[in-house]
Scaffold this motif. Structure first.
Motif, PDB file in Angstrom:
ATOM      1  N   THR A  70       0.801  -1.223   0.000  1.00 26.67           N
ATOM      2  CA  THR A  70       0.000   0.000   0.000  1.00 26.67           C
ATOM      3  C   THR A  70       0.835   1.275   0.000  1.00 26.67           C
ATOM      4  O   THR A  70       0.286   2.362  -0.199  1.00 26.67           O
ATOM      5  CB  THR A  70      -0.936   0.029   1.227  1.00 26.67           C
ATOM      6  OG1 THR A  70      -0.151   0.003   2.429  1.00 26.67           O
ATOM      7  CG2 THR A  70      -1.884  -1.157   1.207  1.00 26.67           C
ATOM      8  N   ASP A  71       2.144   1.162   0.258  1.00 26.89           N
ATOM      9  CA  ASP A  71       2.957   2.374   0.358  1.00 26.89           C
ATOM     10  C   ASP A  71       4.084   2.450  -0.665  1.00 26.89           C
ATOM     11  O   ASP A  71       4.805   3.457  -0.725  1.00 26.89           O
ATOM     12  CB  ASP A  71       3.542   2.523   1.769  1.00 26.89           C
ATOM     13  CG  ASP A  71       4.301   1.278   2.221  1.00 26.89           C
ATOM     14  OD1 ASP A  71       4.732   0.494   1.352  1.00 26.89           O
ATOM     15  OD2 ASP A  71       4.467   1.092   3.441  1.00 26.89           O
ATOM     16  N   GLY A  72       4.262   1.400  -1.452  1.00 28.44           N
ATOM     17  CA  GLY A  72       5.250   1.443  -2.524  1.00 28.44           C
ATOM     18  C   GLY A  72       6.669   1.100  -2.136  1.00 28.44           C
ATOM     19  O   GLY A  72       7.549   1.028  -3.008  1.00 28.44           O
ATOM     20  N   TYR A  73       6.948   0.874  -0.867  1.00 32.17           N
ATOM     21  CA  TYR A  73       8.313   0.530  -0.457  1.00 32.17           C
ATOM     22  C   TYR A  73       8.632  -0.906  -0.838  1.00 32.17           C
ATOM     23  O   TYR A  73       7.817  -1.814  -0.659  1.00 32.17           O
ATOM     24  CB  TYR A  73       8.500   0.746   1.044  1.00 32.17           C
ATOM     25  CG  TYR A  73       8.317   2.191   1.450  1.00 32.17           C
ATOM     26  CD1 TYR A  73       9.207   3.169   1.009  1.00 32.17           C
ATOM     27  CD2 TYR A  73       7.250   2.585   2.257  1.00 32.17           C
ATOM     28  CE1 TYR A  73       9.039   4.498   1.356  1.00 32.17           C
ATOM     29  CE2 TYR A  73       7.072   3.911   2.602  1.00 32.17           C
ATOM     30  CZ  TYR A  73       7.971   4.864   2.145  1.00 32.17           C
ATOM     31  OH  TYR A  73       7.789   6.193   2.482  1.00 32.17           O
ATOM     32  N   LYS A  74       9.854  -1.125  -1.340  1.00 32.69           N
ATOM     33  CA  LYS A  74      10.235  -2.421  -1.883  1.00 32.69           C
ATOM     34  C   LYS A  74      10.903  -3.343  -0.870  1.00 32.69           C
ATOM     35  O   LYS A  74      11.180  -4.500  -1.173  1.00 32.69           O
ATOM     36  CB  LYS A  74      11.181  -2.219  -3.076  1.00 32.69           C
ATOM     37  CG  LYS A  74      10.587  -1.373  -4.208  1.00 32.69           C
ATOM     38  CD  LYS A  74       9.341  -2.016  -4.794  1.00 32.69           C
ATOM     39  CE  LYS A  74       8.814  -1.207  -5.977  1.00 32.69           C
ATOM     40  NZ  LYS A  74       7.580  -1.790  -6.543  1.00 32.69           N
ATOM     41  N   SER A  75      11.178  -2.841   0.321  1.00 36.27           N
ATOM     42  CA  SER A  75      11.832  -3.669   1.336  1.00 36.27           C
ATOM     43  C   SER A  75      11.432  -3.206   2.723  1.00 36.27           C
ATOM     44  O   SER A  75      10.947  -2.074   2.903  1.00 36.27           O
ATOM     45  CB  SER A  75      13.356  -3.604   1.189  1.00 36.27           C
ATOM     46  OG  SER A  75      13.838  -2.315   1.528  1.00 36.27           O
ATOM     47  N   LEU A  76      11.671  -4.068   3.707  1.00 35.29           N
ATOM     48  CA  LEU A  76      11.376  -3.704   5.089  1.00 35.29           C
ATOM     49  C   LEU A  76      12.290  -2.569   5.546  1.00 35.29           C
ATOM     50  O   LEU A  76      11.865  -1.679   6.293  1.00 35.29           O
ATOM     51  CB  LEU A  76      11.547  -4.925   6.000  1.00 35.29           C
ATOM     52  CG  LEU A  76      10.610  -6.103   5.745  1.00 35.29           C
ATOM     53  CD1 LEU A  76      10.888  -7.223   6.738  1.00 35.29           C
ATOM     54  CD2 LEU A  76       9.147  -5.675   5.844  1.00 35.29           C
TER      55      LEU A  76
END
Length: 287
Positions: A70-76
């Motif tokens: 939902t936020d577009g970040y590709k990694s933790l």
């Protein structure tokens, strides 16, 4: 509402019809089975579905899957660094405050304060481990399962070329009918550490009841996975009147088709053995 003060135990009953409820990637994506032939759904699989339902409900979730992002970040690491308060603590290097990082993470992300999380990223000096109050067991079928095998082919070129590539063979698996059960509990002492609240508990409760909504796939067609029942027991104290093992034995699923496996819901009977002193605070969801 405030931090959870009463221990909670719960039991979930799932029915699978013509679906692959949890494929094993190390075994050709066949449904997971024990050596005795009983079907299994991993606790990680169940937690993933709970996280997805919490995301649908608008909760802030740290561990997101690629197909439910939902936020577009590709990694933790990217998600952690993007959080202003937590990211600032990560950048403090050797001066980073692990306790402050713990508190920020629990406040920001519901799945962290529920299930726990390890924050240890390459290049960062801050390392934080959160132990969550919500524990969920692996789901297991009440009887051995029979796995159907279907051979499939791919007849479309994967890459551009002068000639049509040869068909690629593959396998698809499904279970005709099976009933799975799993237990879980919410620990008050750990809830006090992470700030897990009564409202959070209700969100987990609702997620369990709607576990397979918005979860369709080719392996799990719409309507093939259903939550039959959720038993929810709220104790009158932090430690509880009864142990989690005793509460998990409070639900007996009787197979009226023995010695054969159940073939439909008509073969299943539920026997509630909840202790009398827990009846008043027992909630039963029937799907």
């Amino acid at each position: 509402m405030g931090v959870l003060q009463n221990k909670i135990d719960f039991e979930g009953i799932i029915v699978v019809e013509n679906a692959n409820c949890n494929g094993d990637p190390l075994n050709g994506n066949m449904p997971r089975v024990t050596y005795e032939g009983y079907g299994e759904m991993s606790d990680v699989c169940i937690k993933r579905k709970i996280r997805n339902r919490l995301l649908d409900a608008g909760e802030n979730i740290f561990v997101q899957s690629d197909d439910k992002n939902t936020d577009g970040y590709k990694s933790l690491k990217a998600r952690a660094e993007a959080n202003e308060a937590f990211g600032a603590e990560l950048k403090n290097g050797k001066k980073a405050d692990a306790q402050r990082g713990y508190e920020i993470a629990c406040k920001e992300w519901m799945d962290v304060r529920s299930f726990g999380q390890v924050f240890a990223f390459k290049g960062d000096k801050l390392s934080v481990g959160v132990r969550g109050p919500v524990s969920i067991q692996t789901a297991r079928s009440i009887s051995p399962i029979f796995i159907n095998e279907m051979q499939i082919t791919k007849s479309v070129n994967s890459t551009t070329g002068d000639k049509k590539s040869s068909d690629t063979m593959g396998m698809k698996y499904s279970i005709d009918f099976a009933v799975y059960e799993f237990g879980g509990s919410i620990n008050v002492q750990l809830a006090e550490k992470t700030g897990f609240s009564d409202d959070d508990a209700e969100s987990i409760h609702k997620a369990l009841e709607t576990l397979f909504e918005n979860d369709e796939s080719s392996a799990r067609p719409a309507g093939s996975m259903e939550v039959l029942r959720v038993y929810w027991w709220k104790h009158n104290s932090k430690l509880g009147q009864h142990s989690p093992a005793e509460m998990n034995r409070a639900v007996e699923i009787k197979n009226n088709n023995e010695p054969n496996a159940p073939r439909s819901l008509d073969d299943i009977e539920f026997i509630d053995k909840t202790p009398e002193d827990m009846k008043e605070n027992e909630q039963i969801y029937e799907g």
